[in-house]
Scaffold this motif. Structure first.
Motif: not given
Lengths: 440, 440
Positions: B103-106, B109, B242, B264-266, B284
């Motif tokens: 999953x993208x983000x910190x 997330x 990342x 986004x967070x699914x 990504x």
């Protein structure tokens, strides 16, 4: 090169950047090649970045440390100054009315953060759709439980001011209009100024997904009335992927408190934390931020958005002319064609298979992108990233070689594709631009 | 070095890794220094990565291209194999019951993605809180509108199995228990096996935030019954920030369809897209993924989690012994002290000011972390990242020099801090471990 490009004798800037190309003298020196063995990415991001941008990632940063806070502050300042130049026209700190809030994740994360934070429980959105990214906004709003109406123009026709005005008159409950600046699924450049004017007159608010446009195409707060916009580190700024950012009026940002239904994607909370501590709320992609700061320096050295747009326009013109020489046809009329990415119809020749074409080009050092149209087969070639018209010329040579290797004799598309394109154009986009101002 | 470390004559592995240190022979050769001029990051991430990991970012990848899809597939496979080894005990593809969804983000997330995807409209969560990351989970659930009850142990006491069992009996509507594996705000290692056992017996589901533990501390599906867990690229795997990832049973992943209220967070949608296309749904962080693949190779070369934990344990022991020699005191009893990060009380000496201490250490090439306790002043020093006990020895020297430069005569904390610590321990953690198994 592009024959339908409108003539702009009065020097007014065109949204698709044609006027910019006269400024190509500000272009920096010839571009360095990428690192050896690396293919050129002719894609809408991730894209080819400079060696210097990548080398900026050869350091680890403590996210709590002052050095990194300084990077973050400079980045926010420089991005705001592009939309709203300071008193000296530059990026000196001033009393800006706008602010910039970076957001971890891909561009879609930043778009969702903007939507989830700027739309409240009583909002109703009109989404202007003409491709995959517009449809994704509709999908996001469905996840968020937002009331939504849609104008869907299909794969490749622009939403126009008149129809937006009509929709806003018909439904006074619409509070926000949402538009994609450059719809990269086709490469179309939507008429942002025309739409912003209509939205302003109707007293509604405009949210803009300028993901693949900002940094190369004009976007000034003095010309576009908008509530918030979103873009990404790795499109026209030529950074690496890892974050996006929202730029919005401070007064609008302040009003978003409590709207978000996601902790991670809460733009207000990220903004408040940045203002209070200078830090991102949660671990930032430190290396991608450092790369972006280098990319911003290169952007400035190239003459900012004007210089960058000039290079991309040259890239596009070289590409389109070369491909047309080979018999390919573009999906879009030239006047709607952005300098960001170009969609070509697949050739009708039965020897043409996209997978083989892709591999032939890859073996020659070029990575292209599949199409994203719903009705006809197509592929896309990006014009952005750290590449210039010389690279585009080499690409056209590689395409010629690939067609020969595949035994494709003619690159012209099936009549069906052309027929469909022409029919839609006649039906839905018959009139010349009504505005006396040629800037769409 | 740590005097309270329980003796493990029977060779049973300890969750805090003490038994691992006997395997230090698997450690790789002495670590290379970081790039010149770069400070050591003694922080819980972003942390110091190897030069090779950073150099892996010197290439751009097309996210649609096969080469990148292969990277993604290998990454998912290797991460699953760490939790659930294949038939040969290695990472060969097998019929794994678990799958990995990046999953993208910190990291936050990824935690929110797990919570928003695995909890449904009828879920009720018991959150075990003993620090900032547990509190952040409670905050996330409030954003998501989830029904939540909390056991809050304050800043530095572990949640224990007996109290979790009691809470589950008292409220049969609780469907999920959520726990932080290593709570990096204090450095405490929570008794994951003990808690998972209780949750399993009560027929509830366990969600684990193993952000700063996975990759160094034991986490096997054969030992821990869990529904889903989440971790990050840039903690014990020593990649760059990342993205994070969720590891879960495939049957549990399949059951999450339709739960997420964020596009986004699914996690389910990301998983389904990866399974169908081999690609991430949205752009990504390609460079961070390439760096992570290099980091995974270094992880394997060091002997996997066992070798890594051995080094971190040596780092911790060198640090704690050296700091105690200088008069510092740790927040935690040694038996709860993870090998990830250590919290020290600020000295009582009036000449001690954290900001000055931080700058003195930074000027000597070390970046440390502020404390995150609510009641007493403290600071934290991380033991993870590409550093070893020699670096920790140099750090202790730098601390000594910093104290001298500041005129701090004694590093011992105020009596208030020690008193508070002892009082809480007596009140809330009086008994020896009840389990006959010393693995907590």
């Amino acid at each position: 090169m592009i024959s339908e490009q409108p003539k702009t004798g009065n020097g007014a800037p065109l949204e698709n950047g044609a006027a910019y190309s006269r400024h190509s003298a500000v272009n920096a020196a010839p571009l360095p090649p990428p690192l050896s063995g690396e293919p050129w990415l002719l894609t809408p991001g991730p894209l080819t970045t400079s060696a210097a941008v990548k080398r900026a990632m050869l350091r680890d940063w403590g996210s709590w440390d002052d050095d990194f806070r300084t990077l973050t502050a400079q980045m926010r300042q420089k991005l705001v100054a592009m939309i709203e130049p300071g008193p000296a026209g530059g990026d000196l700190p001033g009393e800006h009315a706008f602010d910039c809030v970076p957001m971890q994740g891909s561009g879609t994360f930043a778009v969702e953060a903007m939507l989830g934070s700027f739309l409240g429980a009583n909002s109703k959105s009109l989404v202007l759709v003409n491709g995959a990214y517009g449809r994704r906004i509709v999908q996001t709003l469905a996840y968020l439980g937002q009331k939504t109406v849609v104008i869907d123009k299909g794969d490749y026709l622009p939403p126009r001011g008149a129809e937006v005005a009509e929709a806003l008159i018909a439904d006074p409950r619409i509070t926000h209009v949402i538009v994609v600046h450059c719809e990269t699924s086709s490469g179309i450049l939507n008429p942002l100024r025309e739409i912003s004017e209509v939205v302003r007159k109707a007293g509604r608010k405009l949210l803009v997904d300028s993901m693949s446009a900002f940094g190369a195409l004009p976007f000034k707060s003095a010309e576009i009335e908008f509530e918030a916009m979103v873009a990404s580190a790795n499109k026209c700024f030529e950074g690496v992927p890892g974050f996006g950012f929202v730029i919005a009026r401070k007064s609008a940002l302040a009003a978003t408190k409590g709207n978000a239904r996601s902790l991670s994607l809460d733009v207000h909370a990220q903004w408040a934390h940045l203002e209070k501590t200078g830090q991102w709320r949660f671990t930032p992609p430190t290396h991608a931020v450092a790369a972006f700061m280098c990319a911003l320096k290169e952007h400035t050295a190239e003459g900012g958005a004007i210089g960058r747009c000039a290079r991309y326009t040259e890239n596009r013109d070289t590409l389109v002319a070369g491909m047309r020489d080979l018999g390919f046809e573009t999906l879009l009329k030239d006047r709607w064609q952005s300098p960001i990415i170009v969609t070509f119809f697949n050739p009708a020749d039965p020897q043409f298979h996209f997978e083989r074409f892709y591999e032939e080009l890859k073996s020659r050092g070029f990575i292209i992108y599949p199409g994203k149209l719903t009705t006809v087969d197509s592929f896309r070639i990006g014009c952005i990233g750290r590449l210039d018209k010389a690279v585009m010329g080499e690409l056209v040579d590689a395409v010629r070689q690939a067609l020969t290797a595949m035994g494709v004799k003619r690159a012209s598309p099936p009549q069906k594709a052309l027929f469909e394109r022409e029919r839609s154009r006649e039906l839905l986009d018959p009139a010349p631009i009504q505005s006396p101002n040629p800037s769409l």
